[in-house]
Design a protein around this motif. Structure first.
Motif, mmCIF file in Angstrom:
data_model
loop_
_atom_site.group_PDB
_atom_site.id
_atom_site.type_symbol
_atom_site.label_atom_id
_atom_site.label_comp_id
_atom_site.label_asym_id
_atom_site.label_seq_id
_atom_site.Cartn_x
_atom_site.Cartn_y
_atom_site.Cartn_z
ATOM 1 N N LEU A 1 79.249 -19.740 82.655
ATOM 2 C CA LEU A 1 78.838 -19.170 81.254
ATOM 3 C C LEU A 1 77.946 -17.912 81.687
ATOM 4 O O LEU A 1 77.851 -17.071 80.713
ATOM 5 C CB LEU A 1 78.384 -20.007 80.356
ATOM 6 C CG LEU A 1 79.191 -21.368 80.103
ATOM 7 C CD1 LEU A 1 78.563 -22.319 79.330
ATOM 8 C CD2 LEU A 1 80.500 -20.808 79.369
ATOM 9 N N LEU A 2 76.937 -18.208 82.426
ATOM 10 C CA LEU A 2 75.918 -17.354 82.740
ATOM 11 C C LEU A 2 75.549 -17.173 84.123
ATOM 12 O O LEU A 2 74.463 -17.628 84.607
ATOM 13 C CB LEU A 2 74.708 -17.553 81.846
ATOM 14 C CG LEU A 2 73.680 -16.645 81.310
ATOM 15 C CD1 LEU A 2 74.308 -15.774 80.411
ATOM 16 C CD2 LEU A 2 72.505 -17.322 80.588
ATOM 17 N N PRO A 3 76.206 -16.551 84.949
ATOM 18 C CA PRO A 3 76.099 -16.416 86.414
ATOM 19 C C PRO A 3 74.560 -15.760 86.683
ATOM 20 O O PRO A 3 74.054 -16.220 87.780
ATOM 21 C CB PRO A 3 77.202 -15.473 86.854
ATOM 22 C CG PRO A 3 78.148 -15.382 85.739
ATOM 23 C CD PRO A 3 77.426 -15.581 84.590
ATOM 24 N N GLU A 4 74.071 -15.179 85.833
ATOM 25 C CA GLU A 4 72.697 -14.499 86.372
ATOM 26 C C GLU A 4 71.594 -15.292 86.181
ATOM 27 O O GLU A 4 70.435 -15.131 86.627
ATOM 28 C CB GLU A 4 72.522 -13.092 85.301
ATOM 29 C CG GLU A 4 72.291 -13.324 84.113
ATOM 30 C CD GLU A 4 73.554 -13.183 83.322
ATOM 31 O OE1 GLU A 4 73.405 -12.744 82.140
ATOM 32 O OE2 GLU A 4 74.583 -13.623 83.889
ATOM 33 N N ALA A 5 71.865 -16.571 85.452
ATOM 34 C CA ALA A 5 70.608 -17.385 85.054
ATOM 35 C C ALA A 5 70.424 -18.250 86.246
ATOM 36 O O ALA A 5 70.905 -18.496 87.162
ATOM 37 C CB ALA A 5 70.898 -18.408 83.960
ATOM 38 N N GLY A 6 68.648 -18.628 86.122
ATOM 39 C CA GLY A 6 68.122 -19.483 87.160
ATOM 40 C C GLY A 6 68.325 -20.782 86.782
ATOM 41 O O GLY A 6 68.627 -21.151 85.887
ATOM 42 N N GLY B 1 69.842 -26.194 93.945
ATOM 43 C CA GLY B 1 68.830 -25.517 94.737
ATOM 44 C C GLY B 1 67.402 -25.944 94.212
ATOM 45 O O GLY B 1 67.125 -26.662 93.270
ATOM 46 N N ALA B 2 66.400 -25.076 94.999
ATOM 47 C CA ALA B 2 64.941 -25.231 94.625
ATOM 48 C C ALA B 2 64.631 -24.846 93.061
ATOM 49 O O ALA B 2 65.698 -23.749 92.732
ATOM 50 C CB ALA B 2 64.065 -24.563 95.695
ATOM 51 N N PRO B 3 63.920 -25.058 92.323
ATOM 52 C CA PRO B 3 63.805 -24.462 90.883
ATOM 53 C C PRO B 3 63.572 -23.062 91.002
ATOM 54 O O PRO B 3 62.881 -22.608 91.846
ATOM 55 C CB PRO B 3 62.466 -25.399 90.353
ATOM 56 C CG PRO B 3 62.405 -26.517 91.104
ATOM 57 C CD PRO B 3 63.153 -26.136 92.615
ATOM 58 N N ASN B 4 64.530 -22.249 90.078
ATOM 59 C CA ASN B 4 64.491 -20.837 90.117
ATOM 60 C C ASN B 4 64.483 -20.464 88.687
ATOM 61 O O ASN B 4 65.365 -20.550 88.015
ATOM 62 C CB ASN B 4 65.673 -20.461 91.047
ATOM 63 C CG ASN B 4 65.825 -18.989 90.684
ATOM 64 O OD1 ASN B 4 65.060 -18.268 90.726
ATOM 65 N ND2 ASN B 4 67.153 -18.590 90.823
ATOM 66 N N ARG B 5 63.344 -19.875 88.296
ATOM 67 C CA ARG B 5 62.975 -19.432 87.121
ATOM 68 C C ARG B 5 63.292 -17.837 86.801
ATOM 69 O O ARG B 5 62.529 -17.213 87.641
ATOM 70 C CB ARG B 5 61.430 -19.866 86.157
ATOM 71 C CG ARG B 5 61.224 -21.348 86.132
ATOM 72 C CD ARG B 5 59.954 -21.412 85.139
ATOM 73 N NE ARG B 5 60.092 -20.701 83.940
ATOM 74 C CZ ARG B 5 58.810 -20.845 83.308
ATOM 75 N NH1 ARG B 5 57.950 -21.581 83.614
ATOM 76 N NH2 ARG B 5 58.916 -20.492 82.054
ATOM 77 N N SER B 6 64.444 -17.660 86.243
ATOM 78 C CA SER B 6 64.778 -16.030 86.090
ATOM 79 C C SER B 6 63.944 -15.464 85.281
ATOM 80 O O SER B 6 63.317 -16.149 84.211
ATOM 81 C CB SER B 6 66.215 -16.306 85.691
ATOM 82 O OG SER B 6 66.444 -14.847 85.473
ATOM 83 N N GLU B 7 63.629 -14.081 85.546
ATOM 84 C CA GLU B 7 63.002 -13.164 84.592
ATOM 85 C C GLU B 7 63.551 -13.411 83.252
ATOM 86 O O GLU B 7 62.895 -13.331 82.365
ATOM 87 C CB GLU B 7 62.825 -11.913 85.343
ATOM 88 C CG GLU B 7 61.805 -11.911 86.304
ATOM 89 C CD GLU B 7 61.507 -10.578 86.794
ATOM 90 O OE1 GLU B 7 61.800 -9.404 86.236
ATOM 91 O OE2 GLU B 7 60.763 -10.362 87.843
ATOM 92 N N PHE C 1 66.851 -15.356 82.190
ATOM 93 C CA PHE C 1 67.308 -16.730 81.757
ATOM 94 C C PHE C 1 67.346 -17.537 82.630
ATOM 95 O O PHE C 1 67.547 -17.559 83.773
ATOM 96 C CB PHE C 1 68.974 -16.372 81.463
ATOM 97 C CG PHE C 1 69.230 -15.505 80.118
ATOM 98 C CD1 PHE C 1 68.903 -16.017 78.900
ATOM 99 C CD2 PHE C 1 69.869 -14.233 80.489
ATOM 100 C CE1 PHE C 1 69.301 -15.027 77.968
ATOM 101 C CE2 PHE C 1 70.366 -13.520 79.478
ATOM 102 C CZ PHE C 1 69.801 -13.907 78.015
ATOM 103 N N THR C 2 66.857 -18.835 81.911
ATOM 104 C CA THR C 2 66.761 -20.062 82.887
ATOM 105 C C THR C 2 67.362 -21.141 82.310
ATOM 106 O O THR C 2 66.896 -21.547 81.010
ATOM 107 C CB THR C 2 65.141 -20.525 83.312
ATOM 108 O OG1 THR C 2 64.727 -19.061 83.882
ATOM 109 C CG2 THR C 2 65.236 -21.463 84.141
ATOM 110 N N TRP C 3 68.380 -22.218 83.048
ATOM 111 C CA TRP C 3 68.827 -23.351 82.416
ATOM 112 C C TRP C 3 67.629 -24.433 82.949
ATOM 113 O O TRP C 3 67.423 -24.439 84.099
ATOM 114 C CB TRP C 3 70.077 -23.739 82.858
ATOM 115 C CG TRP C 3 71.151 -22.436 82.557
ATOM 116 C CD1 TRP C 3 71.803 -21.858 83.254
ATOM 117 C CD2 TRP C 3 71.779 -22.551 81.313
ATOM 118 N NE1 TRP C 3 72.678 -20.789 82.603
ATOM 119 C CE2 TRP C 3 72.774 -21.679 81.464
ATOM 120 C CE3 TRP C 3 71.563 -23.311 80.188
ATOM 121 C CZ2 TRP C 3 73.708 -21.196 80.304
ATOM 122 C CZ3 TRP C 3 72.639 -22.819 78.994
ATOM 123 C CH2 TRP C 3 73.469 -21.774 79.161
#
Length: 265
Positions: free
Chosen positions: A60-65, A74-80, A82-84
């Motif tokens: 649905l949202l390939p760019e999200a963390g 993987g390791a927690p990844n907060r995108s600038e 979008f973040t799930w």
């Protein structure tokens, strides 16, 4: 981006994971449970549910963390942008013991703001969904927090600490006061469901400490979009990442904080 359309797609992902969990519950093998920490259990069902959710959301949202409980993304990844924030099985202990109260919780943050929240309560087949500025729904019917004006007319939910007991005494002090001042206190075993039920007006309030972002993120948006209030224990700071939360119908919030203030610092 159409957040409402995306929220419906997220709800479908949650239900897909919930269907898998429901199927596994019928023949669950408790021998395949692992311990992550003291009283903190995980099963292959949590892990596979998370894989289902992560795969669906990536489409649905390939760019999200991702911030996930079991780390399958993987390791927690907060995108600038979008973040799930995902709990693939909130209420694992209930599930393991055959107590039918558990859920899938999915939230989406845009920057620092929650914009989508979905909690799927598996055994009652209830999908709670909220979009920033778009209201909250249960199985697509609008929901609102209750209009109970005081704690004396309220049913309150909480969660018991299970791994960090450093603040158990002040917590028990609060619990005793809430027992005295309310219609009753319930411990359901899934913070996501607790918050969804505050949003739906079934509980007037919920409080817990030592809580994780993936436990509460979706529910925080549900409560806010249903007209409620969500804060930390003693201030209006971010309840998603600060490990403590009070959520209420708004009317009883000050009373809640006044009781907490007697024991918490």
């Amino acid at each position: 981006m159409d957040l409402t359309q995306l929220s419906h797609q997220v709800a479908e992902v949650a239900r897909r994971a919930g269907q898998f969990i429901r199927q596994e519950a019928a023949n669950f093998d408790r021998g395949r449970v692992e311990n992550k920490g003291l009283h903190d259990m995980v099963s292959y069902v949590d892990q596979e549910s998370e894989r289902i959710v992560v795969a669906g959301l990536r489409e649905l949202l390939p760019e999200a963390g991702f911030i996930t409980e079991e780390g399958t993304a993987g390791a927690p990844n907060r995108s600038e942008e979008f973040t799930w924030i995902i709990d693939p099985l909130d209420g694992t202990t209930n599930f393991i013991h055959g107590l039918p109260v558990y859920s899938v919780s999915i939230a989406l943050m845009q920057g620092q703001e929650l914009v989508i929240g979905v909690v799927y309560e598996i055994n009652q087949d209830e999908t709670f969904r909220a979009v920033r500025g778009g209201g909250a729904f249960a199985n697509e019917k609008p929901i609102r927090v209750s209009d109970a004006p005081t704690l004396s007319k309220s049913l309150v939910a909480t969660g018991f600490p299970y791994s960090n007991f450093n603040r158990i005494d002040p917590y028990l002090g609060m619990l005793k006061e809430f027992m005295r001042e309310t219609n009753g206190v319930r411990r359901v075993g899934s913070a996501a469901i607790d918050l969804a039920w505050v949003a739906a007006g079934r509980f007037e309030a919920f409080f817990e400490f030592n809580i994780n972002s993936y436990d509460v993120a979706a529910g925080v948006l549900l409560v806010r979009e249903a007209g409620g209030r969500v804060t930390q224990f003693l201030e209006d700071g971010d309840p998603v990442f600060n490990r403590e939360i009070i959520a209420s119908n708004g009317h009883v919030h000050d009373e809640m904080q006044n009781i907490v203030r007697q024991f918490w610092s």
